[in-house]
Design a protein around this motif. Structure first.
Motif, PDB file in Angstrom:
ATOM      1  N   GLU A  72      48.353  47.533  26.590  1.00  0.00           N
ATOM      2  CA  GLU A  72      48.253  46.692  27.815  1.00  0.00           C
ATOM      3  C   GLU A  72      48.241  47.301  29.205  1.00  0.00           C
ATOM      4  O   GLU A  72      48.125  46.614  30.054  1.00  0.00           O
ATOM      5  N   PHE A  73      48.061  48.712  29.270  1.00  0.00           N
ATOM      6  CA  PHE A  73      48.112  49.401  30.520  1.00  0.00           C
ATOM      7  C   PHE A  73      46.610  48.777  31.253  1.00  0.00           C
ATOM      8  O   PHE A  73      46.886  48.490  32.330  1.00  0.00           O
ATOM      9  N   GLY A  74      45.623  48.884  30.697  1.00  0.00           N
ATOM     10  CA  GLY A  74      44.410  48.490  31.286  1.00  0.00           C
ATOM     11  C   GLY A  74      44.273  47.044  31.836  1.00  0.00           C
ATOM     12  O   GLY A  74      44.186  46.614  32.868  1.00  0.00           O
ATOM     13  N   LEU A  75      44.965  46.009  30.952  1.00  0.00           N
ATOM     14  CA  LEU A  75      45.273  44.933  31.079  1.00  0.00           C
ATOM     15  C   LEU A  75      46.164  44.580  32.333  1.00  0.00           C
ATOM     16  O   LEU A  75      45.673  43.581  33.361  1.00  0.00           O
ATOM     17  N   ILE A 111      23.747  45.611  31.911  1.00  0.00           N
ATOM     18  CA  ILE A 111      24.001  46.888  31.195  1.00  0.00           C
ATOM     19  C   ILE A 111      23.433  46.616  29.940  1.00  0.00           C
ATOM     20  O   ILE A 111      24.110  45.836  29.068  1.00  0.00           O
ATOM     21  N   ASP A 112      22.797  47.606  29.434  1.00  0.00           N
ATOM     22  CA  ASP A 112      22.146  47.389  28.004  1.00  0.00           C
ATOM     23  C   ASP A 112      22.544  48.232  26.915  1.00  0.00           C
ATOM     24  O   ASP A 112      22.204  48.159  25.798  1.00  0.00           O
ATOM     25  N   SER A 113      23.509  49.213  27.317  1.00  0.00           N
ATOM     26  CA  SER A 113      24.065  50.142  26.277  1.00  0.00           C
ATOM     27  C   SER A 113      25.234  50.781  26.732  1.00  0.00           C
ATOM     28  O   SER A 113      25.601  50.890  27.901  1.00  0.00           O
ATOM     29  N   PRO A 114      26.197  51.262  25.670  1.00  0.00           N
ATOM     30  CA  PRO A 114      27.410  52.014  26.308  1.00  0.00           C
ATOM     31  C   PRO A 114      27.268  53.290  27.011  1.00  0.00           C
ATOM     32  O   PRO A 114      28.213  53.785  27.608  1.00  0.00           O
ATOM     33  N   ASP A 115      25.962  53.906  26.981  1.00  0.00           N
ATOM     34  CA  ASP A 115      25.904  55.000  27.715  1.00  0.00           C
ATOM     35  C   ASP A 115      25.213  54.686  29.066  1.00  0.00           C
ATOM     36  O   ASP A 115      24.436  55.403  29.639  1.00  0.00           O
ATOM     37  N   PHE A 116      25.229  53.547  29.715  1.00  0.00           N
ATOM     38  CA  PHE A 116      24.882  53.273  30.885  1.00  0.00           C
ATOM     39  C   PHE A 116      25.348  54.135  32.091  1.00  0.00           C
ATOM     40  O   PHE A 116      26.413  54.997  32.018  1.00  0.00           O
ATOM     41  N   ASP A 117      24.616  54.307  33.196  1.00  0.00           N
ATOM     42  CA  ASP A 117      25.127  55.082  34.287  1.00  0.00           C
ATOM     43  C   ASP A 117      26.031  54.284  35.199  1.00  0.00           C
ATOM     44  O   ASP A 117      25.554  53.512  36.327  1.00  0.00           O
ATOM     45  N   LEU A 118      27.381  54.500  35.046  1.00  0.00           N
ATOM     46  CA  LEU A 118      28.181  53.983  35.824  1.00  0.00           C
ATOM     47  C   LEU A 118      28.276  54.250  37.176  1.00  0.00           C
ATOM     48  O   LEU A 118      28.518  53.512  38.022  1.00  0.00           O
ATOM     49  N   LEU A 168      34.965  47.601  32.118  1.00  0.00           N
ATOM     50  CA  LEU A 168      33.855  48.182  31.104  1.00  0.00           C
ATOM     51  C   LEU A 168      34.372  48.789  29.994  1.00  0.00           C
ATOM     52  O   LEU A 168      33.802  49.033  28.958  1.00  0.00           O
ATOM     53  N   ILE A 169      35.704  49.457  30.281  1.00  0.00           N
ATOM     54  CA  ILE A 169      36.212  50.059  29.128  1.00  0.00           C
ATOM     55  C   ILE A 169      36.500  49.006  27.922  1.00  0.00           C
ATOM     56  O   ILE A 169      36.287  49.119  26.775  1.00  0.00           O
ATOM     57  N   ILE A 170      36.872  47.833  28.473  1.00  0.00           N
ATOM     58  CA  ILE A 170      37.204  46.909  27.397  1.00  0.00           C
ATOM     59  C   ILE A 170      36.021  46.342  26.631  1.00  0.00           C
ATOM     60  O   ILE A 170      35.986  46.196  25.427  1.00  0.00           O
ATOM     61  N   LEU A 199      29.049  46.422  23.915  1.00  0.00           N
ATOM     62  CA  LEU A 199      27.618  46.980  24.410  1.00  0.00           C
ATOM     63  C   LEU A 199      26.925  47.792  23.319  1.00  0.00           C
ATOM     64  O   LEU A 199      25.838  47.895  23.313  1.00  0.00           O
ATOM     65  N   GLU A 200      27.496  47.870  22.216  1.00  0.00           N
ATOM     66  CA  GLU A 200      26.633  48.462  20.795  1.00  0.00           C
ATOM     67  C   GLU A 200      25.964  47.468  20.445  1.00  0.00           C
ATOM     68  O   GLU A 200      24.748  47.824  19.684  1.00  0.00           O
ATOM     69  N   ARG A 201      26.053  46.058  20.596  1.00  0.00           N
ATOM     70  CA  ARG A 201      25.057  45.187  19.998  1.00  0.00           C
ATOM     71  C   ARG A 201      24.495  44.255  20.864  1.00  0.00           C
ATOM     72  O   ARG A 201      23.703  43.320  20.314  1.00  0.00           O
TER      73      ARG A 201
END
Length: 363
Positions: free
Chosen positions: A332-335, A246-253, A285-287, A292-294
């Protein structure tokens, strides 16, 4: 008994064996395992010069059979080979297939050779088939005759090149039973096999071959229970994997989820496990999205058939920072979702590479 140093074999530009150095002692049973096409059968064929090595040395009972002037036929008479395809003489009876070698090559009388051959046929459970021809036998029976034919030449070493690969599953056990008996009686054997349980049960040592070399060797307990190297572990556990970058935040999920679904279907994983991995990936991937910005993120999904376990690994570059740290998360919901879906979570840093691994819960 056999000492091999820096053995290599090329077919034109294709390197099949590279720098193989091993020692096989008298009375040992050495099983050679590994993926297809990694040089296992070529190694056996080089040992008895069916394929001429490109370099190195093969010393049998103190004689280097690759050195000019060596009495190669005399030395190789101590070694015999059982092939995948039996290689019996179709025009000779079973008894004649066994007796011809001792008569022609060892100078034994015909009557003595036949007596010995009949005893060997008893040993492999085929005394009643002495007057039959190979075409009248099953595959398992043919292979047992091939083993008895080897024994008729009084070898000190027998090489087995995948002796059960051409057999129906119902016939495999009868051949392996004969080989187990030979092992108990102290016959030195080198066996290329895909029968992992047999290799574990009968071997003194196991060689794992990969890419033309002995990648790892050890006792059956070490190789099958605690392999030290990555490729060995993958082979023993029958691990299959799918990798994504995955190379960017705009990847094709959605495209990645479709590939994950396809991978899980190929492994015949239950629907519940597929849903768990998709939901887990979504939360992780949300976390990871700010990261993925850098930098890029490498995702590896691995399934172990033997352990029936699905593992997930996420690897990135940068400063060490535990991605599941409560203090760095907005809530902590996602965790909590991740903790419910995964177990055995581990985070480690090597150099500037950070790796998070976890197993998907089965229930």
């Amino acid at each position: 008994m056999i000492h091999v140093e820096h053995l290599s074999k090329k077919f034109d530009d294709l390197v099949v064996l590279k720098d193989v150095t091993v020692e096989i002692r008298k009375g040992e049973v050495v099983s050679i395992i590994g993926p297809s096409g990694t040089g296992k059968s070529t190694f056996l064929r080089c040992l008895n010069l069916l394929d001429r090595p490109s370099g190195g040395s093969i010393v049998i009972d103190g004689v280097d059979i690759l050195r000019s002037g060596a009495d190669v036929p005399k030395v190789l008479r101590k070694m015999n080979m059982v092939f995948q395809s039996f290689n019996l003489f179709a025009h000779l009876s079973v008894l004649d297939n066994l007796a011809i070698g001792p008569v022609k090559l060892l100078g034994m009388s015909r009557s003595a050779a036949e007596r010995k051959s009949k005893e060997l046929l008893k040993l492999v459970g085929l005394a009643e088939k002495a007057d039959n021809y190979p075409d009248e036998l099953s595959g398992g029976q043919k292979q047992r005759v091939a083993i008895a034919r080897c024994m008729a030449m009084d070898p000190e070493v027998i090489l087995f090149d995948e002796p059960t690969s051409a057999l129906d599953p119902t016939m495999v056990s009868e051949v392996l039973a004969v080989m187990r008996r030979l092992a108990r009686e102290g016959m030195t054997m080198v066996i290329v096999t895909h029968e992992m349980d047999f290799a574990r049960d009968v071997s003194s040592r196991v060689f794992y071959m990969d890419e033309g070399e002995i990648y790892e060797e050890g006792s059956p307990a070490q190789i099958f229970d605690k392999p030290q190297r990555e490729k060995t572990r993958a082979f023993i556990n029958k691990i299959r994997s799918a990798c994504f970058r995955i190379d960017s935040p705009d990847f094709d999920l959605y495209a990645m989820n479709a590939e994950i679904e396809t991978f899980c279907e190929k492994q015949i994983l239950p629907k519940q496990m597929r849903q768990r991995i998709l939901l887990l990936m979504e939360e992780l991937l949300i976390i990871y999205r700010p990261l993925l910005e850098r930098t890029s993120l490498d995702v590896t999904l691995s399934y172990s058939e033997k352990q029936h376990r699905l593992d997930l690994a996420l690897e990135s570059e940068g400063e060490a920072a535990y991605p599941l740290d409560k203090g760095s998360l907005p809530d902590e919901f996602g965790l909590n979702i991740i903790n419910n879906l995964a177990e055995g979570t581990e985070y480690r840093t090597v150099g500037n590479r950070n790796r998070l691994t976890m197993s998907i819960r089965k229930g």
